[in-house]
Design an enzyme around this catalytic site. Structure first.
Site, mmCIF file in Angstrom:
data_model
loop_
_atom_site.group_PDB
_atom_site.id
_atom_site.type_symbol
_atom_site.label_atom_id
_atom_site.label_comp_id
_atom_site.label_asym_id
_atom_site.label_seq_id
_atom_site.Cartn_x
_atom_site.Cartn_y
_atom_site.Cartn_z
ATOM 1 N N CYS A 43 0.828 -1.207 0.000
ATOM 2 C CA CYS A 43 0.000 0.000 0.000
ATOM 3 C C CYS A 43 0.865 1.261 0.000
ATOM 4 O O CYS A 43 0.663 2.168 -0.812
ATOM 5 C CB CYS A 43 -0.920 -0.015 1.218
ATOM 6 S SG CYS A 43 -1.934 1.448 1.334
ATOM 7 N N CYS A 48 -1.582 1.718 -3.000
ATOM 8 C CA CYS A 48 -2.573 2.782 -2.799
ATOM 9 C C CYS A 48 -1.983 4.192 -2.790
ATOM 10 O O CYS A 48 -2.501 5.092 -3.448
ATOM 11 C CB CYS A 48 -3.321 2.623 -1.479
ATOM 12 S SG CYS A 48 -3.315 1.012 -0.732
ATOM 13 N N LYS A 51 -0.090 5.407 -6.020
ATOM 14 C CA LYS A 51 -1.154 5.413 -7.040
ATOM 15 C C LYS A 51 -2.051 6.634 -6.895
ATOM 16 O O LYS A 51 -2.317 7.367 -7.847
ATOM 17 C CB LYS A 51 -1.952 4.098 -6.924
ATOM 18 C CG LYS A 51 -3.074 3.861 -7.870
ATOM 19 C CD LYS A 51 -4.456 4.277 -7.427
ATOM 20 C CE LYS A 51 -4.950 3.952 -6.068
ATOM 21 N NZ LYS A 51 -5.767 2.769 -5.913
ATOM 22 N N TYR A 178 -9.737 -2.966 -10.849
ATOM 23 C CA TYR A 178 -9.590 -1.562 -10.444
ATOM 24 C C TYR A 178 -8.210 -1.012 -10.772
ATOM 25 O O TYR A 178 -8.078 0.134 -11.201
ATOM 26 C CB TYR A 178 -9.971 -1.376 -8.966
ATOM 27 C CG TYR A 178 -8.948 -1.785 -7.940
ATOM 28 C CD1 TYR A 178 -8.093 -0.856 -7.366
ATOM 29 C CD2 TYR A 178 -8.855 -3.114 -7.503
ATOM 30 C CE1 TYR A 178 -7.167 -1.229 -6.410
ATOM 31 C CE2 TYR A 178 -7.932 -3.487 -6.544
ATOM 32 C CZ TYR A 178 -7.084 -2.544 -5.999
ATOM 33 O OH TYR A 178 -6.163 -2.904 -5.050
ATOM 34 N N GLU A 182 -7.613 2.219 -13.097
ATOM 35 C CA GLU A 182 -6.984 3.407 -12.502
ATOM 36 C C GLU A 182 -5.782 3.850 -13.336
ATOM 37 O O GLU A 182 -5.630 5.038 -13.651
ATOM 38 C CB GLU A 182 -6.561 3.096 -11.061
ATOM 39 C CG GLU A 182 -7.769 2.977 -10.141
ATOM 40 C CD GLU A 182 -7.450 2.540 -8.729
ATOM 41 O OE1 GLU A 182 -8.309 2.712 -7.851
ATOM 42 O OE2 GLU A 182 -6.348 2.017 -8.475
ATOM 43 N N HIS A 437 -27.095 22.186 0.087
ATOM 44 C CA HIS A 437 -27.167 22.721 -1.266
ATOM 45 C C HIS A 437 -26.206 23.889 -1.460
ATOM 46 O O HIS A 437 -26.061 24.701 -0.546
ATOM 47 C CB HIS A 437 -28.606 23.181 -1.522
ATOM 48 C CG HIS A 437 -28.821 23.693 -2.899
ATOM 49 N ND1 HIS A 437 -28.916 22.837 -3.984
ATOM 50 C CD2 HIS A 437 -28.941 24.955 -3.368
ATOM 51 C CE1 HIS A 437 -29.092 23.570 -5.076
ATOM 52 N NE2 HIS A 437 -29.110 24.855 -4.737
ATOM 53 N N GLU A 442 -25.956 16.023 -2.214
ATOM 54 C CA GLU A 442 -27.370 16.231 -1.861
ATOM 55 C C GLU A 442 -28.266 15.299 -2.668
ATOM 56 O O GLU A 442 -29.392 14.990 -2.266
ATOM 57 C CB GLU A 442 -27.786 17.691 -2.054
ATOM 58 C CG GLU A 442 -27.883 18.150 -3.491
ATOM 59 C CD GLU A 442 -28.298 19.626 -3.608
ATOM 60 O OE1 GLU A 442 -29.339 19.988 -3.050
ATOM 61 O OE2 GLU A 442 -27.567 20.400 -4.254
HETATM 62 C C1 LIG Z 1 -1.285 -0.662 -7.548
HETATM 63 C C2 LIG Z 1 -2.095 -0.987 -6.324
HETATM 64 C C3 LIG Z 1 -3.040 -0.108 -5.872
HETATM 65 C C4 LIG Z 1 -3.770 -0.390 -4.734
HETATM 66 N N1 LIG Z 1 -4.712 0.518 -4.324
HETATM 67 C C5 LIG Z 1 -5.436 0.262 -3.214
HETATM 68 C C6 LIG Z 1 -6.388 1.219 -2.751
HETATM 69 O O1 LIG Z 1 -6.582 2.283 -3.358
HETATM 70 N N2 LIG Z 1 -7.075 0.941 -1.605
HETATM 71 C C7 LIG Z 1 -6.878 -0.232 -0.909
HETATM 72 O O2 LIG Z 1 -7.518 -0.428 0.128
HETATM 73 N N3 LIG Z 1 -5.993 -1.165 -1.345
HETATM 74 C C8 LIG Z 1 -5.266 -0.941 -2.476
HETATM 75 N N4 LIG Z 1 -4.349 -1.865 -2.893
HETATM 76 C C9 LIG Z 1 -4.233 -3.149 -2.156
HETATM 77 C C10 LIG Z 1 -3.398 -3.016 -0.892
HETATM 78 O O3 LIG Z 1 -2.126 -2.514 -1.219
HETATM 79 C C11 LIG Z 1 -3.278 -4.372 -0.212
HETATM 80 O O4 LIG Z 1 -4.564 -4.901 0.020
HETATM 81 C C12 LIG Z 1 -2.541 -4.276 1.122
HETATM 82 O O5 LIG Z 1 -1.261 -3.725 0.963
HETATM 83 C C13 LIG Z 1 -2.443 -5.663 1.756
HETATM 84 O O6 LIG Z 1 -1.692 -5.607 2.937
HETATM 85 P P1 LIG Z 1 -0.909 -6.891 3.445
HETATM 86 O O7 LIG Z 1 -0.373 -6.542 4.801
HETATM 87 O O8 LIG Z 1 -1.752 -8.085 3.333
HETATM 88 O O9 LIG Z 1 0.292 -7.113 2.401
HETATM 89 P P2 LIG Z 1 1.384 -6.131 1.831
HETATM 90 O O10 LIG Z 1 1.087 -4.723 2.107
HETATM 91 O O11 LIG Z 1 1.565 -6.547 0.416
HETATM 92 O O12 LIG Z 1 2.690 -6.497 2.658
HETATM 93 C C14 LIG Z 1 3.347 -7.712 2.538
HETATM 94 C C15 LIG Z 1 4.828 -7.500 2.833
HETATM 95 O O13 LIG Z 1 5.453 -8.752 3.045
HETATM 96 C C16 LIG Z 1 6.750 -8.717 2.491
HETATM 97 N N5 LIG Z 1 7.165 -10.114 2.301
HETATM 98 C C17 LIG Z 1 6.580 -11.021 1.473
HETATM 99 N N6 LIG Z 1 7.162 -12.227 1.645
HETATM 100 C C18 LIG Z 1 8.119 -12.062 2.590
HETATM 101 C C19 LIG Z 1 9.047 -12.947 3.221
HETATM 102 N N7 LIG Z 1 9.087 -14.237 2.918
HETATM 103 N N8 LIG Z 1 9.902 -12.453 4.142
HETATM 104 C C20 LIG Z 1 9.886 -11.128 4.476
HETATM 105 N N9 LIG Z 1 9.010 -10.256 3.928
HETATM 106 C C21 LIG Z 1 8.132 -10.723 3.009
HETATM 107 C C22 LIG Z 1 6.561 -7.919 1.214
HETATM 108 O O14 LIG Z 1 7.790 -7.380 0.768
HETATM 109 C C23 LIG Z 1 5.570 -6.853 1.667
HETATM 110 O O15 LIG Z 1 6.252 -5.702 2.132
HETATM 111 C C24 LIG Z 1 -3.566 -1.606 -4.023
HETATM 112 C C25 LIG Z 1 -2.607 -2.519 -4.484
HETATM 113 C C26 LIG Z 1 -1.875 -2.216 -5.613
HETATM 114 C C27 LIG Z 1 -0.852 -3.205 -6.088
#
Ligand SMILES: Cc1cc2nc3c(=O)[nH]c(=O)nc-3n(C[C@H](O)[C@H](O)[C@H](O)COP(=O)(O)OP(=O)(O)OC[C@H]3O[C@@H](n4cnc5c(N)ncnc54)[C@H](O)[C@@H]3O)c2cc1C
Length: 448
Positions: A43, A48, A51, A178, A182, A437, A442
């Site tokens: 994110c 997010c 973006k 999405y 976007e 308004h 509204e």
């Molecule tokens: C382009 C884009 C736009 C988005 N826009 C939105 C939005 O507008 N609104 C919204 O709500 N969501 C949005 N999302 C989705 C949102 O980013 C995810 O739902 C959210 O980040 C999920 O969080 P998470 O903690 O599950 O995983 P992540 O945030 O993906 O975190 C996982 C972390 O684990 C690390 N990792 C993975 N494997 C290992 C390992 N073996 N050892 C150590 N580290 C590891 C990765 O490097 C990463 O940093 C978007 C996603 C993308 C790709």
């Protein structure tokens, strides 16, 4: 009682992992978190946040054009991708530091390397060190899916798009969810020629049909090209470095950049889950119960890796519920009902609750109220873009089952209205509220 190096070891410092680790530590647990890339996760680093900043940047294209109709003398403007890109990446760096500070301030040990599971209580680090923990939380998120075709490696994903050297003259975006829509809006506003290709003939599956049709119609009018029912065949590179994308219907499409936005697969490959008997479901997602517990008693998972609702606020709530339940003596579960979501397209759209067709399947003859209007600002700007708001209401008890909208600021408006839908308010309660308004919102209390 067995003694471990940590009470909790979290793998992945994204939205879910950061929240779970800092709250668990605040509850008194000894916590470590491993991150193989950058603290903040998808994110903050490549999702997010960057973006949305690009969406803001892109919107100036129309704002500057419209400003002339409002009396402003706007000289011919030129967009410079590298300025916006560098400013966005600097903001990402700033947020990355803030996230690290939060973890440090909560005494969470940050381990900057890849971690894998080596047993029910064992984690192996890339450096070769093995550590033990009473509980392990998998918060590794999801990874962009790349198609399986000849030359697929010539395309990029959302991981790379924020770092492009230069603005592509022609970009082909694969996918219709999405993220695809976007980026189609973003690059179109910056002046790139955008072609969106999709295997099916629909965009934005899961959103209300009338709302997504409106986006399709507006996007096509703006000049974004759509190629539907088009499966990938191969991607080729020409001598001048440009790409030629072969799809199942029609001529190959030339492009400077090919961006895959065809979905995100749970990040579990090579994670060693088999060493602890952690079961995986469809698409390799970690299977969990309502408390986020996997088939191994000491291993839990939150966020995108569980493939339930791939959104940041959901991952955060799951991380919070996990920490409160396991370490805070405050058991809690995430309520997945009425989760609002948005597409930051141009114009944006947003929705909460049941779509019209979902509501008809469930309740039969639901009542539908719509407002199809040209926002006042668009009228003066000579912008022929209409907004559409739609309310889906229960046939008997008058409860609002769903609210869907496309138009300027739709996500900002919908977040507030979602409170009413989540609270189970009726159409009458909306009608009883006096209109503010003149505003676009509204329309919500004036729907016929
Ligand atoms: C382009 C884009 C736009 C988005 N826009 C939105 C939005 O507008 N609104 C919204 O709500 N969501 C949005 N999302 C989705 C949102 O980013 C995810 O739902 C959210 O980040 C999920 O969080 P998470 O903690 O599950 O995983 P992540 O945030 O993906 O975190 C996982 C972390 O684990 C690390 N990792 C993975 N494997 C290992 C390992 N073996 N050892 C150590 N580290 C590891 C990765 O490097 C990463 O940093 C978007 C996603 C993308 C790709």
């Amino acid at each position: 009682m067995a003694s471990y190096d940590y009470d909790l070891f979290v793998i992945g410092a994204g939205s879910g992992g950061v929240r779970a680790s800092r709250v668990s530590a605040a509850h008194g647990a000894k916590v470590a978190i491993a991150e193989e890339f950058r603290v903040g996760g998808t994110c903050v680093i490549r999702g997010c946040v960057p973006k949305k900043l690009l969406v803001y940047g892109a919107h100036f294209a129309e704002d500057l054009q419209d400003a002339r109709r409002f009396g402003w003398d706007v000289p011919d403007c030129r967009f410079d991708w590298s300025t916006l890109r560098d400013n966005v990446l600097a903001e990402v760096d700033r947020l990355n530091s803030l996230y690290e500070n939060t973890l440090n301030n909560n005494a969470v040990e940050i381990i900057r390397e890849r971690a894998t599971i080596a047993g029910p209580h064992e984690v192996k680090l890339a450096s070769g060190r093995t550590v033990t923990a009473g509980k392990i939380l998998i918060a590794t998120g999801a990874w962009p899916t790349v198609p399986d075709c000849l030359g697929a490696e010539l395309g990029i994903t959302s991981n790379e798009v924020f770092h492009l050297e230069s603005l592509p003259k022609r970009i082909v975006i694969a996918g219709a969810g999405y993220i695809a829509n976007e980026f189609a809006g973003i690059f179109h506003q910056f002046g790139s020629h955008v072609t969106l290709i999709n295997r099916s003939d629909k965009i934005l599956r899961g959103y209300d049909e009338q709302i997504r049709d409106r986006l399709l119609q507006i996007s096509m009018t703006k000049g974004i090209e759509f190629r539907f029912n088009a499966a990938f065949e191969k991607v080729e590179k020409a001598a001048d470095g440009s790409l030629l994308i072969h799809v199942s219907n029609g001529d190959p499409i030339p492009a400077d950049v090919l961006l895959y936005a065809i979905g995100r697969t749970p990040h579990t490959v090579g994670l060693g889950l088999e060493t602890a008997g952690v079961e995986l479901g469809e698409r390799g997602a970690v299977k969990v119960d309502a408390d986020g517990r996997s088939s191994c008693d000491s291993i839990f998972a939150v966020g995108d890796v569980t493939d339930r609702v791939q959104l940041t606020p959901v991952a955060i709530r799951e991380g919070q519920a996990f920490a409160d339940t396991q370490f805070g003596n405050k058991p809690g579960r995430v309520d997945y009902g009425c989760i609002p979501s948005a597409v930051f397209s141009h114009p944006p759209l947003a929705g909460v609750g049941l779509t019209e067709s979902q509501a008809r399947d469930k309740f039969g003859n639901v009542k539908i109220y719509t407002s199809d209007f040209r926002p006042m600002k668009n009228v003066l700007a000579n912008r022929n873009e209409r907004a559409l708001y739609k309310m889906v209401v229960h046939p008997e008890n008058d409860k609002v089952l769903g609210l869907h909208m496309i138009g300027p600021d739709a996500p900002e408006i919908l977040q507030a209205a979602a409170i009413a839908v989540k609270a189970g308010l009726t159409k009458q309660a909306f009608d009883d509220t006096v209109a503010l308004h003149p505003s676009m919102s509204e329309e919500l209390v004036l729907m016929k």
